[in-house]
Scaffold this motif. Sequence first.
Motif, PDB file in Angstrom:
ATOM      1  N   LEU A 147      -0.087  -9.578   0.390  1.00 24.15           N
ATOM      2  CA  LEU A 147       0.903  -8.648   0.631  1.00 24.15           C
ATOM      3  C   LEU A 147       1.339  -7.301  -0.320  1.00 24.15           C
ATOM      4  O   LEU A 147       1.832  -6.480  -0.062  1.00 24.15           O
ATOM      5  CB  LEU A 147       2.398  -9.592   0.161  1.00 24.15           C
ATOM      6  CG  LEU A 147       2.731 -10.441   1.570  1.00 24.15           C
ATOM      7  CD1 LEU A 147       3.719 -11.455   0.883  1.00 24.15           C
ATOM      8  CD2 LEU A 147       2.880 -10.014   2.822  1.00 24.15           C
ATOM      9  N   SER A 148       0.500  -7.484  -1.565  1.00 26.30           N
ATOM     10  CA  SER A 148       0.594  -6.272  -2.380  1.00 26.30           C
ATOM     11  C   SER A 148       0.456  -4.829  -1.822  1.00 26.30           C
ATOM     12  O   SER A 148       1.281  -3.995  -2.158  1.00 26.30           O
ATOM     13  CB  SER A 148      -0.079  -6.549  -3.676  1.00 26.30           C
ATOM     14  OG  SER A 148      -1.604  -6.683  -3.336  1.00 26.30           O
ATOM     15  N   PRO A 149      -0.638  -4.632  -1.210  1.00 28.56           N
ATOM     16  CA  PRO A 149      -0.613  -3.412  -0.459  1.00 28.56           C
ATOM     17  C   PRO A 149       0.429  -2.859   0.455  1.00 28.56           C
ATOM     18  O   PRO A 149       0.852  -1.553   0.386  1.00 28.56           O
ATOM     19  CB  PRO A 149      -2.184  -3.360   0.373  1.00 28.56           C
ATOM     20  CG  PRO A 149      -2.807  -4.508  -0.361  1.00 28.56           C
ATOM     21  CD  PRO A 149      -1.697  -5.548  -0.754  1.00 28.56           C
ATOM     22  N   LEU A 150       0.911  -3.888   1.256  1.00 29.31           N
ATOM     23  CA  LEU A 150       2.016  -3.459   2.273  1.00 29.31           C
ATOM     24  C   LEU A 150       3.280  -3.336   1.306  1.00 29.31           C
ATOM     25  O   LEU A 150       3.988  -2.350   1.502  1.00 29.31           O
ATOM     26  CB  LEU A 150       2.369  -4.714   2.974  1.00 29.31           C
ATOM     27  CG  LEU A 150       1.113  -5.186   3.979  1.00 29.31           C
ATOM     28  CD1 LEU A 150       1.619  -6.370   4.874  1.00 29.31           C
ATOM     29  CD2 LEU A 150       0.684  -3.913   4.817  1.00 29.31           C
ATOM     30  N   ILE A 151       3.365  -4.068   0.019  1.00 27.02           N
ATOM     31  CA  ILE A 151       4.662  -3.576  -0.670  1.00 27.02           C
ATOM     32  C   ILE A 151       4.337  -2.310  -1.456  1.00 27.02           C
ATOM     33  O   ILE A 151       5.313  -1.528  -1.667  1.00 27.02           O
ATOM     34  CB  ILE A 151       4.799  -4.737  -1.800  1.00 27.02           C
ATOM     35  CG1 ILE A 151       5.203  -6.263  -1.080  1.00 27.02           C
ATOM     36  CG2 ILE A 151       5.783  -4.265  -2.742  1.00 27.02           C
ATOM     37  CD1 ILE A 151       5.042  -7.344  -1.948  1.00 27.02           C
ATOM     38  N   LEU A 152       3.259  -2.252  -2.091  1.00 29.49           N
ATOM     39  CA  LEU A 152       3.350  -0.752  -2.414  1.00 29.49           C
ATOM     40  C   LEU A 152       3.273   0.208  -1.408  1.00 29.49           C
ATOM     41  O   LEU A 152       4.000   1.496  -1.887  1.00 29.49           O
ATOM     42  CB  LEU A 152       1.668  -0.497  -3.037  1.00 29.49           C
ATOM     43  CG  LEU A 152       1.435  -1.508  -4.315  1.00 29.49           C
ATOM     44  CD1 LEU A 152       0.006  -1.396  -4.662  1.00 29.49           C
ATOM     45  CD2 LEU A 152       2.367  -1.143  -5.549  1.00 29.49           C
ATOM     46  N   VAL A 153       2.802   0.127  -0.138  1.00 27.68           N
ATOM     47  CA  VAL A 153       2.868   1.341   0.631  1.00 27.68           C
ATOM     48  C   VAL A 153       4.623   1.242   0.950  1.00 27.68           C
ATOM     49  O   VAL A 153       5.349   2.473   1.217  1.00 27.68           O
ATOM     50  CB  VAL A 153       2.161   0.904   2.079  1.00 27.68           C
ATOM     51  CG1 VAL A 153       2.751   1.899   3.250  1.00 27.68           C
ATOM     52  CG2 VAL A 153       0.787   1.141   1.721  1.00 27.68           C
ATOM     53  N   GLY A 154       5.217   0.139   1.126  1.00 28.76           N
ATOM     54  CA  GLY A 154       6.992   0.408   1.448  1.00 28.76           C
ATOM     55  C   GLY A 154       7.505   0.882   0.248  1.00 28.76           C
ATOM     56  O   GLY A 154       8.516   1.719   0.480  1.00 28.76           O
ATOM     57  N   PHE A 155       7.044   0.880  -1.097  1.00 25.65           N
ATOM     58  CA  PHE A 155       7.759   1.580  -2.158  1.00 25.65           C
ATOM     59  C   PHE A 155       7.414   3.070  -2.152  1.00 25.65           C
ATOM     60  O   PHE A 155       8.214   3.836  -2.361  1.00 25.65           O
ATOM     61  CB  PHE A 155       7.202   0.871  -3.608  1.00 25.65           C
ATOM     62  CG  PHE A 155       7.911  -0.134  -3.832  1.00 25.65           C
ATOM     63  CD1 PHE A 155       9.422  -0.395  -3.979  1.00 25.65           C
ATOM     64  CD2 PHE A 155       7.284  -1.424  -4.407  1.00 25.65           C
ATOM     65  CE1 PHE A 155      10.086  -1.428  -4.463  1.00 25.65           C
ATOM     66  CE2 PHE A 155       8.130  -2.383  -4.917  1.00 25.65           C
ATOM     67  CZ  PHE A 155       9.271  -2.424  -4.774  1.00 25.65           C
ATOM     68  N   LEU A 156       6.177   3.368  -1.847  1.00 23.59           N
ATOM     69  CA  LEU A 156       5.733   4.765  -1.654  1.00 23.59           C
ATOM     70  C   LEU A 156       6.647   5.204  -0.572  1.00 23.59           C
ATOM     71  O   LEU A 156       7.112   6.414  -0.647  1.00 23.59           O
ATOM     72  CB  LEU A 156       4.258   4.973  -1.212  1.00 23.59           C
ATOM     73  CG  LEU A 156       3.879   6.465  -1.161  1.00 23.59           C
ATOM     74  CD1 LEU A 156       3.987   7.022  -2.307  1.00 23.59           C
ATOM     75  CD2 LEU A 156       2.277   6.155  -0.556  1.00 23.59           C
ATOM     76  N   MET A 157       6.744   4.833   0.607  1.00 19.31           N
ATOM     77  CA  MET A 157       7.703   5.384   1.704  1.00 19.31           C
ATOM     78  C   MET A 157       9.111   5.435   1.285  1.00 19.31           C
ATOM     79  O   MET A 157       9.833   6.507   1.596  1.00 19.31           O
ATOM     80  CB  MET A 157       7.568   4.519   3.122  1.00 19.31           C
ATOM     81  CG  MET A 157       6.033   4.547   3.607  1.00 19.31           C
ATOM     82  SD  MET A 157       5.724   3.558   5.178  1.00 19.31           S
ATOM     83  CE  MET A 157       6.634   4.569   5.962  1.00 19.31           C
ATOM     84  N   ALA A 158       9.675   4.537   0.516  1.00 18.38           N
ATOM     85  CA  ALA A 158      10.959   4.574   0.020  1.00 18.38           C
ATOM     86  C   ALA A 158      11.098   5.773  -0.758  1.00 18.38           C
ATOM     87  O   ALA A 158      12.228   6.487  -0.850  1.00 18.38           O
ATOM     88  CB  ALA A 158      11.363   3.259  -0.640  1.00 18.38           C
ATOM     89  N   PHE A 159      10.265   5.980  -1.728  1.00 14.72           N
ATOM     90  CA  PHE A 159      10.293   6.970  -2.495  1.00 14.72           C
ATOM     91  C   PHE A 159      10.158   8.441  -2.080  1.00 14.72           C
ATOM     92  O   PHE A 159      11.013   9.354  -2.292  1.00 14.72           O
ATOM     93  CB  PHE A 159       9.347   7.098  -3.909  1.00 14.72           C
ATOM     94  CG  PHE A 159       9.451   5.972  -4.837  1.00 14.72           C
ATOM     95  CD1 PHE A 159      10.692   6.000  -5.783  1.00 14.72           C
ATOM     96  CD2 PHE A 159       8.707   4.973  -5.388  1.00 14.72           C
ATOM     97  CE1 PHE A 159      11.226   5.221  -6.595  1.00 14.72           C
ATOM     98  CE2 PHE A 159       8.980   4.046  -6.222  1.00 14.72           C
ATOM     99  CZ  PHE A 159      10.328   4.327  -6.898  1.00 14.72           C
ATOM    100  N   ILE A 160       9.477   8.570  -0.978  1.00 18.86           N
ATOM    101  CA  ILE A 160       9.258   9.803  -0.029  1.00 18.86           C
ATOM    102  C   ILE A 160      10.694   9.825   0.599  1.00 18.86           C
ATOM    103  O   ILE A 160      11.120  11.181   0.699  1.00 18.86           O
ATOM    104  CB  ILE A 160       7.916   9.734   0.873  1.00 18.86           C
ATOM    105  CG1 ILE A 160       6.814   9.848   0.013  1.00 18.86           C
ATOM    106  CG2 ILE A 160       7.948  10.842   1.696  1.00 18.86           C
ATOM    107  CD1 ILE A 160       5.368   9.293   0.727  1.00 18.86           C
ATOM    108  N   ALA A 161      11.215   8.813   1.060  1.00 24.44           N
ATOM    109  CA  ALA A 161      12.264   9.271   2.028  1.00 24.44           C
ATOM    110  C   ALA A 161      13.382   9.383   1.094  1.00 24.44           C
ATOM    111  O   ALA A 161      14.403  10.197   1.564  1.00 24.44           O
ATOM    112  CB  ALA A 161      12.665   7.962   2.759  1.00 24.44           C
ATOM    113  N   ALA A 162      13.445   9.093   0.003  1.00 30.00           N
ATOM    114  CA  ALA A 162      14.456   9.244  -1.093  1.00 30.00           C
ATOM    115  C   ALA A 162      14.593  10.607  -1.547  1.00 30.00           C
ATOM    116  O   ALA A 162      15.492  11.364  -1.853  1.00 30.00           O
ATOM    117  CB  ALA A 162      14.799   8.279  -2.176  1.00 30.00           C
ATOM    118  N   ALA A 163      13.168  11.123  -1.962  1.00 33.16           N
ATOM    119  CA  ALA A 163      13.137  12.560  -2.156  1.00 33.16           C
ATOM    120  C   ALA A 163      13.534  13.805  -1.255  1.00 33.16           C
ATOM    121  O   ALA A 163      13.806  13.585  -0.210  1.00 33.16           O
ATOM    122  CB  ALA A 163      11.659  12.893  -2.604  1.00 33.16           C
TER     123      ALA A 163
END
Length: 82
Positions: free
Chosen positions: A66-82
């Motif tokens: 699950l860790s790669p999926l979680i990291l991708v999710g965090f990355l997408m969240a930061f991109i969406a928030a920026a």
Amino acid sequence: MQENTEREPESTPTEKNKPADAMAGKVKETYEWWNNLATINEEDPLWVGAAKIGVRLFGILILLALSPLILVGFLMAFIAAA
């Protein structure tokens, strides 16, 4: 004229965190359940101890998967928030 003196209560910071607290509580309960399930006790027979080690390894494999999926999710969240 009558004025409406009743005001809606202002939301406090603690009220805003209630969903986060509920989520944290659920995560804590789930972790404690998993930890109790996989803890080897002195009175456990050998085959139960081996099964509990297998449960721990299975949990580690799930977290690694699950860790790669979680990291991708965090990355997408930061991109969406920026």
